[in-house]
Design an enzyme around this catalytic site. Structure first.
Site, short mmCIF file in Angstrom:
data_model
loop_
_atom_site.label_atom_id
_atom_site.label_comp_id
_atom_site.label_asym_id
_atom_site.label_seq_id
_atom_site.Cartn_x
_atom_site.Cartn_y
_atom_site.Cartn_z
N ASP A 1 43.18 -18.01 37.79
CA ASP A 1 44.63 -18.04 37.57
C ASP A 1 45.24 -17.16 38.65
O ASP A 1 44.93 -15.96 38.74
CB ASP A 1 44.97 -17.46 36.19
CG ASP A 1 44.57 -18.40 35.05
OD1 ASP A 1 44.05 -19.50 35.32
OD2 ASP A 1 44.79 -18.03 33.88
N ASP B 1 48.14 -27.18 27.64
CA ASP B 1 48.23 -25.81 27.13
C ASP B 1 48.68 -25.86 25.67
O ASP B 1 49.85 -25.63 25.36
CB ASP B 1 49.27 -25.00 27.94
CG ASP B 1 48.89 -24.89 29.40
OD1 ASP B 1 47.74 -24.53 29.69
OD2 ASP B 1 49.74 -25.19 30.26
O1 1PR Z 1 52.97 -26.52 34.37
O2 1PR Z 1 52.11 -27.99 36.17
O3 1PR Z 1 53.21 -25.83 36.72
O4 1PR Z 1 50.97 -25.90 35.68
C1 1PR Z 1 50.83 -24.55 35.33
C2 1PR Z 1 49.38 -24.28 35.16
O5 1PR Z 1 49.20 -22.88 35.02
C3 1PR Z 1 48.80 -24.94 33.93
O6 1PR Z 1 47.52 -25.46 34.22
C4 1PR Z 1 48.65 -23.78 32.93
O7 1PR Z 1 47.48 -23.94 32.15
C5 1PR Z 1 48.50 -22.58 33.84
N1 1PR Z 1 49.10 -21.35 33.28
C6 1PR Z 1 50.42 -21.10 33.18
N2 1PR Z 1 50.59 -19.85 32.67
C7 1PR Z 1 49.37 -19.36 32.44
C8 1PR Z 1 49.08 -18.05 31.91
O8 1PR Z 1 47.92 -17.68 31.66
N3 1PR Z 1 50.11 -17.23 31.67
N4 1PR Z 1 47.12 -20.15 32.75
C9 1PR Z 1 48.43 -20.31 32.83
C10 1PR Z 1 46.39 -20.86 31.94
C11 1PR Z 1 44.30 -20.96 31.15
C12 1PR Z 1 43.07 -21.10 31.88
C13 1PR Z 1 42.20 -19.91 31.65
C14 1PR Z 1 41.34 -20.30 30.51
C15 1PR Z 1 40.04 -19.59 30.46
N5 1PR Z 1 45.23 -20.20 31.90
O9 1PR Z 1 43.33 -21.23 33.22
O10 1PR Z 1 41.58 -19.66 32.84
O11 1PR Z 1 42.07 -20.10 29.31
O12 1PR Z 1 40.23 -18.26 30.21
P1 1PR Z 1 39.11 -17.38 29.50
O13 1PR Z 1 37.80 -17.93 29.91
O14 1PR Z 1 39.31 -16.00 30.09
O15 1PR Z 1 39.37 -17.44 28.05
P2 1PR Z 1 52.40 -26.61 35.71
#
Ligand code: 1PR
Length: 572
Positions: free
Chosen positions: A267, A426
């Site tokens: 991320d 998400d």
């Molecule tokens: O909406 O097309 O601009 O895409 C935004 C992208 O950014 C999406 O794929 C969304 O999942 C991601 N995203 C947005 N905000 C966050 C955040 O964390 N605040 N990350 C985010 C999502 C989820 C996974 C994470 C897993 C594994 N993060 O990427 O890596 O949950 O984590 P873990 O193994 O530590 O539990 P758009």
């Protein structure tokens, strides 16, 4: 014809250095050493349809110089030609025809000059394909390319690391041994008596399909050697130069077939000082809770971490630009640069997500989602991941039942193929006491809600979980599959960063509902969690972030545990 020397740029200089030093270390890289002296060159036929950056980087890494085809005569002038086909069959044939490459290419191949086709570059050698409603190919190899049979219950596209059944010995695959190679495709050619003399290797996926062909100096692979780690680099090098020591005949490992993939996710966002960092949230909150400033957690630099995960055996690396929904992504040059630099040293597939949608910039200039995706592909991405925009598209599709052909999913899928389009979901769990109280489909859960609710559904969100929408994750998955997505990245806000395992009910519900591969994400805390998700759901891959970044568990440990548990995995 443009000629690219490996030392033509700073990054090229790095590659030259890497290529030459690896050549010095290994006697079987002597060929590369000769090439460093500028005596060997490879011609690349890139018709501009997608990411061939990795092929380029692989050639340079092996110490060869690169020429690029820029006119039909460059094809016949080539000494060794690599043709990495990208995108859909019709598009590719259309571009070859419009550039007047078709005849020179046929002539080159029929003259028996050294040729390596990759993926679509192999399919185009056949008589035709049923992709895009039926299109004629180059007609060199007998047979037609057809779609995998989705009624067999296997996810399609066929994405991931699979084994090769070598039908005979050849230099091309002589150094592969039982290592798996990386495939990503929905269409394939099958062996027949007519093409038997071409078939070098086949692979099993709901039946046997042709994974490599070879005759004289002509070779082609359905898999991507440039994305197949060290095994793939060995294949490309075998094509470029005879190995010094003959290798023993191949042996196929005891665990054949498509491996379950382990994906490292980064991320990425700018921290408060403006540096692009890999961060990691707890239920999507990426700011530290201790300390007055609530700073964005900094767990490392994106390119370095991606390199580390490649070395440690990640099957893929995913970058999510988690603030991409706010910004104009083509203004987000650091992220493009991250991809460019990562793809120089990471020879497994790279996915990028965040902000893949249409934009209008400050001057009123419009960019389609396809323009945005194209820039990412050019910078080294193999797949793009669409989040928020996919929710809008799915809701609209469910409302009207009509495909417009204008959504980001449809456009990118049409131009680059379904396998290049991941939809990132998400979702957040919503408990209900009574299924009749919601229009969304519910399941009876084994983990009742805070007030003893026995049912739940998973509400899709946009903008990194900031806004909930009235659509369930299963509904969304079905809709985006219908629109042309090739894979689902299934996050779970409740589980993100918790380390207590994947949401098995969610992963099962979604993977049972679609025929495309599902990547389970969020909540991995131990190697056992990977076994659990593969044993109990139809997930094709599992992704983790926090445990890898914090070095609590290594990718090697995860794979060792999978292997001991009888789950097919790529271990080299
Ligand atoms: O909406 O097309 O601009 O895409 C935004 C992208 O950014 C999406 O794929 C969304 O999942 C991601 N995203 C947005 N905000 C966050 C955040 O964390 N605040 N990350 C985010 C999502 C989820 C996974 C994470 C897993 C594994 N993060 O990427 O890596 O949950 O984590 P873990 O193994 O530590 O539990 P758009």
């Amino acid at each position: 014809m443009r000629c690219q020397q490996p030392d033509a740029s700073t990054s090229g200089r790095d590659l030259l250095h890497q290529g030459c030093s690896s050549a010095r270390r290994s006697s079987r890289r002597n060929a590369a050493r000769v090439a460093c002296a500028g005596q060997k060159e490879v011609t690349l036929l890139d018709y501009g349809a997608g990411n061939v950056r990795s092929v380029r980087n692989a050639i340079l890494k092996l110490g060869y110089t690169l020429r690029e085809v820029s006119s039909p005569k460059d094809i016949m002038g080539a000494e060794k030609l690599i043709f990495p086909g990208v995108g859909a069959f019709e598009q590719a044939m259309g571009v070859l025809r419009s550039k007047e490459y078709t005849e020179p290419l046929r002539e080159y191949i029929q003259a028996g000059k050294p040729f390596l086709g990759i993926c679509l570059g192999m399919q185009l050698l056949f008589e035709g394909s049923e992709e895009n409603g039926g299109v004629e190919g180059l007609g060199i190899i007998p047979g037609r390319v057809t779609k995998f049979d989705t009624s067999l219950g296997l996810p399609v596209p066929h994405i991931g690391w699979n084994t090769l059944e070598q039908r005979r010995e050849s230099q091309l695959l002589s150094r592969v041994g039982d290592r798996r190679v990386y495939f990503v495709h929905s269409y394939r050619a099958t062996p027949s008596p007519e093409n038997n003399d071409w078939v070098l290797a086949t692979t099993e996926y709901g039946g046997s399909f042709i994974s490599a062909v070879h005759k004289g100096e002509i070779s082609a692979t359905q898999f991507h050697p440039e994305k197949s780690g060290s095994a793939g680099l060995d294949i490309i090098e075998s094509f470029l130069e005879a190995p010094e020591e003959p290798r023993s005949a191949y042996t196929n490992g005891h665990m054949k077939g498509l491996a379950k993939r382990v994906i490292a996710c980064l991320d990425v966002r700018a921290n408060d000082a403006g540096d692009l960092v890999v961060t990691k949230g707890d239920q999507y909150d990426v700011r530290d809770t201790d300390g007055a400033g609530r700073e964005v957690r900094n767990l490392g630099a994106p390119v370095e971490l991606a390199g580390r995960y490649f070395t440690e055996g990640a099957d893929e690396v995913t970058f999510l630009n988690i603030t991409g929904f706010r910004d104009f992504p083509l203004g987000d040059l650091p992220m493009l640069e991250v991809l460019r630099r990562a793809s120089e040293g990471v020879f497994v597939p790279l996915t990028v997500g965040g902000g893949i949608r249409g934009f209008t910039d400050a001057e009123g200039k419009q960019y389609s989602a396809l323009d945005v995706a194209a820039e990412y592909f050019r910078s080294g991405a193999d797949k793009v991941s669409i989040g928020s925009d996919a929710v809008d598209a799915a809701q609209e599709y469910m409302r009207t039942g009509q495909k417009t052909g204008k959504t980001a999913i449809e456009q990118i899928s049409w131009a680059y193929g379904a396998q290049a389009v991941v939809v990132s979901i998400d979702p957040r769990r919503v408990f209900v006491a009574d299924p009749a109280s919601t229009q969304r489909p519910t399941i009876r859960t084994e983990h009742p809600g805070p007030n003893g609710e026995q049912y739940c559904w998973w509400q899709c969100t946009v903008k990194g979980g900031r806004e909930g929408r009235d659509i369930d994750a299963v509904e969304l998955a079905r809709a985006v599959e219908a629109l042309g997505a090739g894979e689902i990245l299934l996050n779970c806000i409740d589980k993100d960063g918790q380390g207590d395992g994947f949401d098995l009910e969610l992963v099962r519900a979604v993977s049972d509902a679609v025929t495309i591969p599902v990547i389970a994400s969020s909540g991995a805390g131990s190697p056992e969690h990977f076994k659990e998700v593969f044993d109990n759901t139809g997930a094709a891959a599992a992704l983790a972030a926090g445990i890898f970044h914090r070095k609590e568990v290594s990718i090697e440990e995860v794979k060792a545990h999978m292997s001991e548990s009888g789950i097919p995995t790529r271990t080299s």
